[in-house]
Design a protein around this motif. Structure first.
Motif, PDB file in Angstrom:
ATOM      1  N   ALA A 119       0.834  -1.201   0.000  1.00  0.00           N
ATOM      2  CA  ALA A 119       0.000   0.000   0.000  1.00  0.00           C
ATOM      3  C   ALA A 119       0.872   1.256   0.000  1.00  0.00           C
ATOM      4  N   TRP A 120       1.932   1.233   0.769  1.00  0.00           N
ATOM      5  CA  TRP A 120       2.846   2.372   0.856  1.00  0.00           C
ATOM      6  C   TRP A 120       3.426   2.720  -0.511  1.00  0.00           C
ATOM      7  N   GLU A 121       3.773   1.692  -1.263  1.00  0.00           N
ATOM      8  CA  GLU A 121       4.370   1.926  -2.582  1.00  0.00           C
ATOM      9  C   GLU A 121       3.330   2.330  -3.628  1.00  0.00           C
ATOM     10  N   ASN A 122       2.121   1.821  -3.504  1.00  0.00           N
ATOM     11  CA  ASN A 122       1.117   2.028  -4.547  1.00  0.00           C
ATOM     12  C   ASN A 122       0.152   3.181  -4.297  1.00  0.00           C
ATOM     13  N   PHE A 123       0.121   3.694  -3.071  1.00  0.00           N
ATOM     14  CA  PHE A 123      -0.764   4.812  -2.751  1.00  0.00           C
ATOM     15  C   PHE A 123       0.070   5.940  -2.133  1.00  0.00           C
ATOM     16  N   PRO A 124       0.680   6.774  -2.977  1.00  0.00           N
ATOM     17  CA  PRO A 124       1.593   7.820  -2.498  1.00  0.00           C
ATOM     18  C   PRO A 124       0.961   8.780  -1.488  1.00  0.00           C
ATOM     19  N   ILE A 125      -0.369   8.894  -1.494  1.00  0.00           N
ATOM     20  CA  ILE A 125      -1.017   9.805  -0.552  1.00  0.00           C
ATOM     21  C   ILE A 125      -0.671   9.440   0.891  1.00  0.00           C
ATOM     22  N   LEU A 126      -0.442   8.148   1.149  1.00  0.00           N
ATOM     23  CA  LEU A 126      -0.117   7.725   2.512  1.00  0.00           C
ATOM     24  C   LEU A 126       1.185   8.353   2.980  1.00  0.00           C
ATOM     25  N   ARG A 127       2.083   8.599   2.061  1.00  0.00           N
ATOM     26  CA  ARG A 127       3.392   9.151   2.415  1.00  0.00           C
ATOM     27  C   ARG A 127       3.306  10.636   2.745  1.00  0.00           C
ATOM     28  N   ARG A 128       2.138  11.218   2.533  1.00  0.00           N
ATOM     29  CA  ARG A 128       1.946  12.633   2.860  1.00  0.00           C
ATOM     30  C   ARG A 128       1.513  12.833   4.315  1.00  0.00           C
ATOM     31  N   CYS A 129       1.260  11.738   5.022  1.00  0.00           N
ATOM     32  CA  CYS A 129       1.009  11.826   6.465  1.00  0.00           C
ATOM     33  C   CYS A 129       2.327  12.138   7.170  1.00  0.00           C
ATOM     34  N   ARG A 130       2.253  12.898   8.240  1.00  0.00           N
ATOM     35  CA  ARG A 130       3.481  13.233   8.970  1.00  0.00           C
ATOM     36  C   ARG A 130       4.053  12.010   9.690  1.00  0.00           C
ATOM     37  N   ASP A 131       3.179  11.111  10.091  1.00  0.00           N
ATOM     38  CA  ASP A 131       3.613   9.856  10.695  1.00  0.00           C
ATOM     39  C   ASP A 131       2.419   8.904  10.622  1.00  0.00           C
ATOM     40  N   ILE A 132       2.707   7.614  10.673  1.00  0.00           N
ATOM     41  CA  ILE A 132       1.665   6.595  10.611  1.00  0.00           C
ATOM     42  C   ILE A 132       1.968   5.518  11.642  1.00  0.00           C
ATOM     43  N   VAL A 133       0.942   5.136  12.388  1.00  0.00           N
ATOM     44  CA  VAL A 133       1.049   3.976  13.265  1.00  0.00           C
ATOM     45  C   VAL A 133       0.365   2.810  12.554  1.00  0.00           C
ATOM     46  N   VAL A 134       1.153   1.791  12.234  1.00  0.00           N
ATOM     47  CA  VAL A 134       0.650   0.584  11.579  1.00  0.00           C
ATOM     48  C   VAL A 134       0.552  -0.508  12.638  1.00  0.00           C
ATOM     49  N   SER A 135      -0.641  -1.032  12.846  1.00  0.00           N
ATOM     50  CA  SER A 135      -0.868  -1.983  13.937  1.00  0.00           C
ATOM     51  C   SER A 135       0.091  -3.163  13.911  1.00  0.00           C
ATOM     52  N   GLY A 136       0.326  -3.721  12.729  1.00  0.00           N
ATOM     53  CA  GLY A 136       1.179  -4.894  12.635  1.00  0.00           C
ATOM     54  C   GLY A 136       2.623  -4.633  13.038  1.00  0.00           C
ATOM     55  N   ARG A 137       3.032  -3.382  12.949  1.00  0.00           N
ATOM     56  CA  ARG A 137       4.400  -3.029  13.332  1.00  0.00           C
ATOM     57  C   ARG A 137       4.535  -2.818  14.834  1.00  0.00           C
ATOM     58  N   VAL A 138       3.488  -2.265  15.452  1.00  0.00           N
ATOM     59  CA  VAL A 138       3.561  -2.007  16.898  1.00  0.00           C
ATOM     60  C   VAL A 138       2.905  -3.129  17.705  1.00  0.00           C
ATOM     61  N   LYS A 139       2.303  -4.098  16.983  1.00  0.00           N
ATOM     62  CA  LYS A 139       1.659  -5.270  17.598  1.00  0.00           C
ATOM     63  C   LYS A 139       0.545  -4.876  18.581  1.00  0.00           C
ATOM     64  N   LEU A 140      -0.204  -3.872  18.152  1.00  0.00           N
ATOM     65  CA  LEU A 140      -1.395  -3.414  18.856  1.00  0.00           C
ATOM     66  C   LEU A 140      -2.449  -3.136  17.804  1.00  0.00           C
ATOM     67  N   VAL A 141      -3.723  -3.356  18.139  1.00  0.00           N
ATOM     68  CA  VAL A 141      -4.778  -3.089  17.165  1.00  0.00           C
ATOM     69  C   VAL A 141      -5.864  -2.213  17.776  1.00  0.00           C
ATOM     70  N   LYS A 142      -6.453  -1.356  16.924  1.00  0.00           N
ATOM     71  CA  LYS A 142      -7.648  -0.627  17.356  1.00  0.00           C
ATOM     72  C   LYS A 142      -8.760  -1.641  17.656  1.00  0.00           C
ATOM     73  N   PRO A 143      -9.561  -1.432  18.682  1.00  0.00           N
ATOM     74  CA  PRO A 143      -9.694  -0.209  19.488  1.00  0.00           C
ATOM     75  C   PRO A 143      -8.907  -0.209  20.800  1.00  0.00           C
ATOM     76  N   ASP A 144      -7.838  -0.961  20.917  1.00  0.00           N
ATOM     77  CA  ASP A 144      -7.026  -0.981  22.131  1.00  0.00           C
ATOM     78  C   ASP A 144      -6.539   0.442  22.459  1.00  0.00           C
ATOM     79  N   PRO A 145      -6.810   0.941  23.665  1.00  0.00           N
ATOM     80  CA  PRO A 145      -6.341   2.280  24.029  1.00  0.00           C
ATOM     81  C   PRO A 145      -4.834   2.454  23.853  1.00  0.00           C
ATOM     82  N   ALA A 146      -4.079   1.369  23.950  1.00  0.00           N
ATOM     83  CA  ALA A 146      -2.616   1.474  23.849  1.00  0.00           C
ATOM     84  C   ALA A 146      -2.167   1.951  22.478  1.00  0.00           C
TER      85      ALA A 146
END
Length: 207
Positions: A119-146
């Motif tokens: 998705a990062w490579e194919n949807f350049p709009i995502l790269r215009r966010c100042r930062d992104i939290v990706v659940s699979g990278r931080v091993k937490l998922v919404k709606p977890d408050p963490a």
């Protein structure tokens, strides 16, 4: 309190994602397809991968439970990129209006760490966010408050001292929007572009 940043969910808000795009072909019968996507490759299973379980592990576990459906189960991640229908025009318009007005934009997504690079490579709009939290990278998922706490920590690096009441979170999943609201954010349940834009205007955002 002035809104200082807007956080976007991706799937269903900016990106069109649906397993139907693959399984309409693989399981033409609608009743059979509904059963499969509800009981076999269900969202609860997908969220396990979004939370950090590897695709290999998740696939093996599901095949062990439903061995008769092995080819269909393997197809889920083997053909995952075909589940992406492109960008959602309305969500992109909202994003770009806020961006043009200078509103800091961030991303908070339930997404497998293994599939997100596509998705990062194919949807350049995502790269215009100042930062992104990706659940699979931080091993937490919404709606977890963490995971919301992690997002606040990331935003604070850009906007020191930011408070939850200064943040808006847009998500097409009601539970996730409600979780943000419960934590003091302004959670916006995205059901239509017009309604979302109206809610943002009501919060004083220039859109």
């Amino acid at each position: 309190m002035t809104i200082k940043a807007v956080v976007f969910d991706f799937g269903g808000v900016l990106v069109d994602w649906s397993p139907e795009y693959v399984y309409r072909e693989l399981i033409p019968d609608e009743a059979e397809r509904r059963w499969f996507l509800t009981h076999v490759c269900a969202m609860e299973w997908v969220v396990q991968q979004d939370g950090g379980q590897t695709i290999e592990e998740g696939t093996a576990e599901l095949i062990a439970k439903f061995p008769d459906h092995e080819p269909l189960i393997r197809a889920f991640y083997e053909r995952w990129h075909e589940m992406l229908g492109g960008l959602l025009e309305g969500g992109v318009e909202t994003f770009e209006k806020l961006e043009a007005a200078g509103v800091p934009l961030f991303g908070l997504t339930n997404w497998s760490a293994e599939t997100f690079p596509y998705a990062w490579e194919n949807f350049p709009i995502l790269r215009r966010c100042r930062d992104i939290v990706v659940s699979g990278r931080v091993k937490l998922v919404k709606p977890d408050p963490a995971i919301f706490a992690e997002m606040v920590r990331r935003i604070d690096a850009h906007l020191p001292g930011v408070q939850p009441g200064e943040l808006v979170f847009i998500d097409d999943n009601l539970k996730n929007a409600q979780a943000a609201t419960a934590l003091g954010w302004h959670g916006v349940h995205h059901t239509s572009n017009a309604e979302t834009d109206a809610k943002l205007r009501a919060l004083g955002l220039p859109i």
